[in-house]
Design an enzyme around this catalytic site. Structure first.
Site, PDB file in Angstrom:
ATOM      1  N   ASP A  50       0.855  -1.178   0.000  1.00 41.90           N
ATOM      2  CA  ASP A  50       0.000   0.000   0.000  1.00 41.90           C
ATOM      3  C   ASP A  50       0.896   1.234   0.000  1.00 41.90           C
ATOM      4  O   ASP A  50       1.996   1.209   0.560  1.00 41.90           O
ATOM      5  CB  ASP A  50      -0.889  -0.011   1.242  1.00 41.90           C
ATOM      6  CG  ASP A  50      -1.897   1.123   1.232  1.00 41.90           C
ATOM      7  OD1 ASP A  50      -2.622   1.233   0.241  1.00 41.90           O
ATOM      8  OD2 ASP A  50      -1.945   1.873   2.213  1.00 41.90           O
TER       9      ASP A  50
ATOM     10  N   ASP B 274      -1.634  -0.937   6.126  1.00 42.66           N
ATOM     11  CA  ASP B 274      -1.956  -0.480   7.473  1.00 42.66           C
ATOM     12  C   ASP B 274      -3.432  -0.218   7.702  1.00 42.66           C
ATOM     13  O   ASP B 274      -3.854   0.006   8.821  1.00 42.66           O
ATOM     14  CB  ASP B 274      -1.171   0.788   7.822  1.00 42.66           C
ATOM     15  CG  ASP B 274      -1.404   1.916   6.820  1.00 42.66           C
ATOM     16  OD1 ASP B 274      -2.197   1.713   5.877  1.00 42.66           O
ATOM     17  OD2 ASP B 274      -0.804   2.988   6.978  1.00 42.66           O
TER      18      ASP B 274
ATOM     19  N   ASP C 167      -6.749  -3.156   3.772  1.00 42.51           N
ATOM     20  CA  ASP C 167      -5.670  -4.087   3.449  1.00 42.51           C
ATOM     21  C   ASP C 167      -5.872  -5.463   4.082  1.00 42.51           C
ATOM     22  O   ASP C 167      -5.219  -6.427   3.684  1.00 42.51           O
ATOM     23  CB  ASP C 167      -4.322  -3.528   3.933  1.00 42.51           C
ATOM     24  CG  ASP C 167      -3.934  -2.255   3.225  1.00 42.51           C
ATOM     25  OD1 ASP C 167      -4.181  -2.162   2.017  1.00 42.51           O
ATOM     26  OD2 ASP C 167      -3.405  -1.339   3.883  1.00 42.51           O
TER      27      ASP C 167
END
Length: 904
Positions: free
Chosen positions: A336, A641, A645
């Site tokens: 990410d 985070d 996700d």
């Protein structure tokens, strides 16, 4: 247990419908539900809670740890030693089983916490209109049709269709990965809009940054966007790591081979050699004991555990032991962007004033950095235009910077926090001489904020209006522009729009700044005051900057043969710019979530290897991308985070969550948590993973040949009706004391040189590579020759049967010790000063084994238990010679393999 009914209201695609139409479909007015209506709907839809998945009980989870062939083999070994009457040894083996089982139960019994972590993100209370009165209720009592009021700092308690907004912005990073707070509006959007583009919706679990809003509940519990992610998470299966697959295969192979060999030898001895069945059966049981590497599961587990401890010292916390091994085999990292590759902290990187473009350095929100014009330092306070722009950044601002535990954080809008940092870097911090008298808050219609202040410049008695906002909106209200000398001229809109495009091309968010001097009687600021006669100061470009260490980490990943792919909910342009700064290899093409939606699985699998940047993605897209990469045979690590996700973290071969800024859902779904949120720690984790796998191979290369040599010795004795050179009890002693103690030293081996310059191994590669199989055969033959050779030689020299067997046992241990020095280096020679010196763990292990063997050889009670006899110095020297010979032969084999073939 929470109510599992989904709040599936009658509203379809509320984001695509007009607000009044949504209210009509829900059968509610802007004044809210009555108490009776709310109670009826609560009965219909259930509590606003995520449904809990059924959890296996402790006994079932405990028994599941025994569903492993090698553990079953170990239990079989315990039963055999018990049948042989060696109760102490049986207790030791059973203790190994229990330690292994409890360790697995503790490490892997936390998977269900991911669901609880997502449930905890639901707001505990909500402000609603009931009976036309504003009341605060438990968020679990919310029902579709409730009218909810939102204030700054509120956590959205359910999915809402917004009815009214007043400069409302919502931080959706945990859901979409977007680092900036999203400006909300009430107008409907396209029906196929992604979650990040549904600006008329407020989603459960997100945080209100600024402004106020009113919305109607359209989804509660499992029917919310957060609930949908929770459903995806609960439906994901846990993958078995490559090591566990290979160990399971190895265990089945060992079990089948041992049983088959035992039966064949039993048949041979009984039918061919005509040996008495009872005597033969005891010998075959001894053969089985010799063949089973009793210490292998324990040593493998300890090796993994030591790797976990080493990584914890590098701020990487492993939640599940096998994950550290899988790290060593990963071939692609899906990361990410926000908060992982970038800081999740906005920073002004560019200032455009007059005819120059300044670059600004710094570290997140920290008020330290400098301005540069090219390579030259630039003092913004020496020029009126840059001083006024930085002053506007400070004064036309509602945020606050705060330092906590040495880390600067923003209270308010992230962009405004970045502007405060910019002003501080210029040396501006005090606002007391520039008191604010009035302000126009930012709104979506006008797209700017304006504030009225006393002019704090010495000698000035007037007032000044500062304005900041969307650059197009600011420029259109300007008549003049200021240059570096403080002179003004007609505004050149074409020039400034070109500047906007140049800054935006770098993935930066652009803001425009202007000002206007007014008289001291000017008490209020209105939109008419800032319409057409402003003086343009310039532009700023803001970016969520890459972590400097992440840039280095990406380069090291490429050096180690690992691909890096960025999967983000941010816009394509921003993602591409960040990708270039990070050094991603393929940045020309960005694949968006909308494009992924149009692709079938085959088309996505074909595209996924040629694209490194994926933008505007949803949790489903991330899952599809991870699956597509895995379908190509790649071992995938996913870092992140946010809540968005979590499903991909659980699906990936290794899920890596950020510990400091990561959501609890991400941490619990992941197998690895980075305590310092440092992407660079992944490189250290990969190195540790490769080292652990190397050490696991060394353990197997050490233990299996030893057992092979012992077994082969017994097989030869049975086949040719010879006297056993070592008894079954003595073999068990070597296995449980000497072998395991020496093998444990291999768990502490440091990385070999070049560990991060090797490509990742293929996930399908067997842990029993051709090199290891050859090593097992060679060392088994050498150990068999050594044991029989020493046994025959001792008897030839006149030693008794007991002395000859004692010499054979000590020869076996001596060969293990010297073989330990050889097996420590898979890619180099062991006959070096460093190799001979060993590590503290090696020296401790050898010392412990030497003490054990002295006790075995010279104590009367060990003599009574194992039939050992004392040895003289000449016999000890003769035993040592056999160990040296084994070391030299194996090192010669390693040299020949390096000389004539590539290392495996």
């Amino acid at each position: 247990m929470a109510d599992t009914r989904a709040a599936d209201s009658s509203v379809t695609n509320p984001h695509a419908n007009d607000a009044d139409a949504v209210l009509q479909q829900l059968g509610v007015t802007p004044s809210g539900l009555s108490t009776e209506q709310a109670a009826a709907r609560l009965q219909q839809y259930g509590l606003n809670r995520l449904p809990e998945a059924p959890r296996p009980g402790l006994p079932r989870r405990f028994l599941a740890q025994f569903n492993n062939v090698l553990i079953m083999v170990l239990l079989g070994a315990a039963a055999i030693t018990g049948l042989l009457g060696h109760w102490l040894d049986m207790a030791v083996i059973l203790a190994v089983v229990m330690v292994n089982t409890v360790l697995g139960l503790v490490q892997e019994g936390k998977a269900e916490k991911a669901m609880a972590a997502i449930r905890d993100m639901l707001a505990p209370s909500a402000t609603v209109l009931r009976d036309a009165q504003r009341v605060t209720i438990d968020a679990g009592q919310l029902v579709p049709g409730d009218i909810v009021q939102l204030e700054p700092g509120d956590k959205v308690p359910a999915d809402l269709r917004l009815l009214q907004v007043n400069t409302l912005t919502i931080q959706e990073a945990v859901l979409t990965g977007e680092s900036l707070a999203v400006e909300k509006r009430t107008a409907p959007v396209a029906v196929d809009s992604t979650v990040g583009d549904r600006i008329c919706m407020a989603f459960s679990g997100t945080l209100v940054s600024t402004g106020q809003g009113v919305g109607v509940v359209v989804g509660t519990g499992a029917a919310t966007e957060l609930g949908r992610i929770s459903h995806l998470l609960s439906g994901m299966e846990q993958l078995v790591t490559p090591l566990l697959r290979q160990i399971a295969l190895l265990s089945k192979w060992l079990t089948g081979f041992i049983l088959l060999a035992a039966l064949l030898i039993l048949a041979w001895g009984y039918f061919v050699q005509q040996m008495p069945f009872a005597e033969l059966f005891v010998v075959v049981v001894g053969l089985s004991v010799a063949s089973i590497p009793e210490g292998l599961p324990a040593v493998l587990t300890v090796t993994l555990a030591i790797g976990v401890q080493a990584m914890a010292r590098r701020h990487a916390i492993v939640r599940k032991l096998p994950a550290i091994e899988t790290l060593g085999s990963i071939s692609v990292i899906c990361s990410d962007k926000t908060g992982t590759l970038t800081r999740n902290e906005m920073m002004v990187a560019t200032v455009a004033c007059g005819d120059i473009v300044l670059t600004v350095s710094g570290d997140g929100y920290a008020p330290a950095g400098d301005f540069r014009n090219g390579q030259a330092l630039f003092d913004p306070l020496q020029h009126a235009v840059t001083e006024l722009l930085c002053r506007a950044s400070l004064l036309c601002n509602d945020a606050e910077l705060k330092q906590e535990e040495g880390h600067w954080q923003v209270l308010g809008d992230p962009m405004e926090g970045a502007l405060l940092s910019l002003a501080a870097k210029a040396g501006l911090a005090d606002t007391k001489n520039w008191p604010r008298l009035d302000a126009l808050p930012f709104d979506a219609r006008h797209r700017y904020m304006a504030s009225l202040h006393e002019d704090g410049h010495q000698g000035s008695h007037g007032r000044v209006i500062f304005i900041k906002g969307a650059p197009e909106a600011v420029i259109s209200r300007c008549a003049l522009q200021m240059d570096l000398q403080g002179n003004t001229a007609d505004v050149d809109e074409q020039f400034w729009h070109q500047r906007i495009d140049e800054i935006a091309a770098g993935g930066q968010r652009v803001l425009g700044f202007a000002f206007k001097r007014v008289s001291s009687e000017h008490a209020r600021v209105s939109h008419q005051d800032v319409d057409g006669d402003l003086i343009l100061l310039g532009l700023t470009g803001l970016i969520d900057p890459p972590r400097p260490e992440a840039i280095t980490a990406v380069a090291e990943c490429y050096q180690a043969g690992i691909q890096v792919k960025m999967i983000t909910g941010d816009h394509a342009g921003t993602a591409a710019a960040i990708g270039k700064q990070l050094g991603l290899r393929q940045t020309q093409r960005v694949l968006t979530g909308a494009e992924i939606e149009q692709m079938g699985d085959e088309a996505l699998a074909a595209a996924v290897t040629d694209v490194d940047i994926f933008a505007r993605t949803s949790p489903e897209h991330k899952l599809r991308l991870v699956r597509a990469l895995q379908a190509k045979g790649l071992v995938v690590a996913m870092t992140g985070d946010g809540v968005n996700d979590a499903p991909a973290l659980k699906r990936a071969d290794v899920g890596i969550a950020m510990g400091r800024k990561g959501s609890e859902a991400a941490k619990e779904a992941a197998q690895l948590v980075l305590a310092d949120d440092n992407f660079a720690s992944i490189v250290a984790a990969v190195s540790a993973g490769r080292t652990v796998y190397d050490n696991l191979r060394k353990v197997i290369s050490f233990l299996l040949p030893i057992n092979g040599g012992e077994s082969l010795s017994l097989v030869i004795a049975i086949l040719f009706a010879l006297t056993l050179p070592i008894t079954a009890a003595q073999i068990l002693w070597v296995n449980m004391v000497s072998s395991v103690a020496l093998a444990l030293a291999l768990a502490f081996e440091p990385p070999e040189s070049g560990v991060m310059r090797r490509p990742p191994r293929k996930a399908g590669d067997s842990i029993l590579s051709g090199e290891i199989v050859w090593r097992i055969l060679l060392v088994s033959v050498l150990f068999t020759a050594g044991v029989f050779g020493q046994f025959v030689l001792a008897q030839y020299q006149g030693a008794s049967l007991e002395v000859a067997r004692t010499m054979a046992v000590n020869t076996l241990v001596a060969m293990e010790v010297f073989y330990l020095f050889s097996v420590r280096y898979s890619y180099g020679s062991s006959i070096t000063f460093k190799g001979v010196l060993g590590t503290p763990a090696v020296l401790y292990s050898i010392t412990a084994v030497a003490v054990f063997q002295l006790v075995f050889t010279y104590t009367p009670w060990m003599s009574a238990a194992f039939g050992s006899r004392p040895l003289n110095p000449w016999q000890i020297l003769q035993i040592t010679g056999f160990g040296v010979a084994v070391l030299l032969v194996i090192e010669l084999d390693k040299w020949l393999r390096r000389r004539f073939s590539a290392p495996v």
